[in-house]
Enzyme design. Sequence first.
Site, mmCIF file in Angstrom:
data_model
loop_
_atom_site.group_PDB
_atom_site.id
_atom_site.type_symbol
_atom_site.label_atom_id
_atom_site.label_comp_id
_atom_site.label_asym_id
_atom_site.label_seq_id
_atom_site.Cartn_x
_atom_site.Cartn_y
_atom_site.Cartn_z
ATOM 1 N N THR A 22 0.803 -1.219 0.000
ATOM 2 C CA THR A 22 0.000 0.000 0.000
ATOM 3 C C THR A 22 0.841 1.276 0.000
ATOM 4 O O THR A 22 0.293 2.371 -0.139
ATOM 5 C CB THR A 22 -0.937 0.016 1.217
ATOM 6 O OG1 THR A 22 -0.163 -0.205 2.408
ATOM 7 C CG2 THR A 22 -1.987 -1.088 1.082
ATOM 8 N N ASP A 23 2.151 1.135 0.158
ATOM 9 C CA ASP A 23 3.036 2.305 0.103
ATOM 10 C C ASP A 23 4.225 2.018 -0.807
ATOM 11 O O ASP A 23 5.383 2.240 -0.429
ATOM 12 C CB ASP A 23 3.503 2.689 1.508
ATOM 13 C CG ASP A 23 4.201 4.053 1.535
ATOM 14 O OD1 ASP A 23 3.950 4.871 0.628
ATOM 15 O OD2 ASP A 23 5.003 4.294 2.461
ATOM 16 N N LEU A 24 3.940 1.532 -1.992
ATOM 17 C CA LEU A 24 5.019 1.200 -2.931
ATOM 18 C C LEU A 24 5.555 2.490 -3.555
ATOM 19 O O LEU A 24 4.887 3.129 -4.362
ATOM 20 C CB LEU A 24 4.500 0.258 -4.017
ATOM 21 C CG LEU A 24 5.568 -0.307 -4.959
ATOM 22 C CD1 LEU A 24 6.588 -1.145 -4.192
ATOM 23 C CD2 LEU A 24 4.921 -1.154 -6.059
ATOM 24 N N ASN A 45 11.168 2.747 -0.975
ATOM 25 C CA ASN A 45 11.016 1.385 -0.481
ATOM 26 C C ASN A 45 11.536 0.324 -1.451
ATOM 27 O O ASN A 45 11.254 -0.854 -1.292
ATOM 28 C CB ASN A 45 9.548 1.109 -0.161
ATOM 29 C CG ASN A 45 9.062 1.922 1.021
ATOM 30 O OD1 ASN A 45 9.859 2.287 1.885
ATOM 31 N ND2 ASN A 45 7.775 2.225 1.060
#
Length: 244
Positions: free
Chosen positions: A165-167, A171
């Site tokens: 959900t936070d690509l 990261n």
Amino acid sequence: MKTFTSHKQVIWYDEALITDSIEQVFDPEYWHAQGKVIGSAQGRGTTWFVQTEQLPAALRHYRRGGLFGKLVKDHYWFTQWHKTRSCEEFQLLQHLVEADVNVPKPIAARAIKHTVCYQADILTQKIEGAEDLVSILQKKHLDKSTYQAIGHQVRLLHNANVNHTDLNIHNILIDKDNKVWIIDFDKCRIEPNRVEHSLTAWQRANLKRLLRSFQKEVKKRNIRWQKHTDWSALESGYNQSIFI
């Protein structure tokens, strides 16, 4: 995965990866006392890099972000042990390791219950000699094959039904051997296994978020990235059913 339970605390761990005292490994002072702190990084809090008997590791305490995080820094509503953020991230990482996705190995995770809330910590593999894409692209361009490798790892992630959900490009890491890694799976989840002939809504959302991240950092940090060549190469790696 082994489980250790004591008064108001549960620890999940991989006994092949941790031989230190399981109740002490979440205390930074334990590592300082042994001279095994090898670095740190600042985010919402301090991530400590420590040298375990088996491999270098990253120790992180779960902290809230945003406006609510200014009021309640590190407490979360408790429902069930297996639904704590530390347990969920530990299990998700195990799932991805088994699916041959390049992610940090989960070593140990802990949740401590305080009446109706809990606090949590996690210890994971530290990827040695790796930098995130932002840092790398501030210094140089990446070639087509590297972008294809990035796309391939994202595809493996999606094939394992994991919704990151936070690509974003903070990261995604590349190590000294040019191996691509994906990190930071807090609040991510495994989606239902469905047979689809096209991308699902959550897969498209992951890719759109990643694209926006590249575009944002071009303006914010002047990274060396071009959509018509670099994003196309990433999509090529993502869409290949067989990666060589």
